[in-house]
Design a protein around this motif. Sequence first.
Motif, mmCIF file in Angstrom:
data_model
loop_
_atom_site.group_PDB
_atom_site.id
_atom_site.type_symbol
_atom_site.label_atom_id
_atom_site.label_comp_id
_atom_site.label_asym_id
_atom_site.label_seq_id
_atom_site.Cartn_x
_atom_site.Cartn_y
_atom_site.Cartn_z
ATOM 1 N N TRP A 140 0.807 -1.220 0.000
ATOM 2 C CA TRP A 140 0.000 0.000 0.000
ATOM 3 C C TRP A 140 0.839 1.267 0.000
ATOM 4 O O TRP A 140 1.826 1.394 0.731
ATOM 5 N N THR B 32 -8.214 -1.470 -4.928
ATOM 6 C CA THR B 32 -8.080 -1.460 -6.384
ATOM 7 C C THR B 32 -9.145 -0.576 -7.031
ATOM 8 O O THR B 32 -8.841 0.249 -7.908
ATOM 9 N N HIS C 192 -8.291 -5.815 -0.700
ATOM 10 C CA HIS C 192 -7.664 -5.708 -2.017
ATOM 11 C C HIS C 192 -8.647 -5.177 -3.062
ATOM 12 O O HIS C 192 -8.321 -4.278 -3.854
ATOM 13 N N ASN D 62 -8.593 -9.967 3.639
ATOM 14 C CA ASN D 62 -7.582 -9.512 2.683
ATOM 15 C C ASN D 62 -8.172 -9.322 1.289
ATOM 16 O O ASN D 62 -7.815 -8.391 0.568
#
Length: 279
Positions: free
Chosen positions: A41, A92, A88, A84
């Motif tokens: 990140w 995104t 993610h 997770n």
Amino acid sequence: MKQTNIIQTIELFPKIDEKLIEVLTSLSPQDWEKQSIAPLWRVKDIAVHLLDGNIRTLSMLRDKYFGVVPESITSYQDLLDYLNKLNHDWVTAMKRVSPAIIIELLTSTGKEYNDYLATLDPLAPATFSVAWAGEEESSNWFHIAREYTEKWHHQQQIRFAVGQTAELYRKEFYFPYLDTSMRALPHHYKNVKSEKGDVIHFHITGEGGGDWFLEYDGSVWGLTDKASKTPVTEVTIEGEIAWRIFTKGIIKQRAAKHISIKGNLLLGEKIIDMLAVMA
């Protein structure tokens, strides 16, 4: 064995949100793209993750809308994989959103989020337990304190990347983060055997630091406010490093250089592995 009291953090949420908006507003376009100590990140990614925390809480807990429901959660790793994936996907998708809009959304959702938390009965069972402390059921006060540690450490990741960490090391903000994180100690030491009555003293330096005692009753470790006898191990951790240990923000070899241990070395070294995040 006297247990530590509940941790009051609810009044800190508006204050730490104000600090977040202050630091984000100060950032240059280049700052938003700086790499953080979270390997995957950048600064912008952490900011949108904090936004996700606000929106996800309001959706699931306030509005009872769970959206993406996992097929099955049968282990800690299953839960971690699920979270997770959510993180993610969100990060995104938010790459197309400008920093200005992110700040606007953090400001508006932050207030709604804080207003919702204030409605919870601190002693009632929380919807989600604090898994990193080994609890299968937690009270709302602990859930709220856990949420505070999320807001604190992610903001500090941003501040660490842009060289503005001093503000969150103030006792008002840092000690509640540490006090909550140290509740992971009994679970972290659950497989460590020692002599009945043995005490480990943990001291974290700095303005926001403090002292915690872990005592073994012959079968389990318990966190106490004061030691009932002379500790067999004394562990001192540099304040500016402690939060990085508990959030996988520093490798063990480097962390060890900022920790001093007196007494039983094996008991003391165990702290280097402790996490107070889902990781």
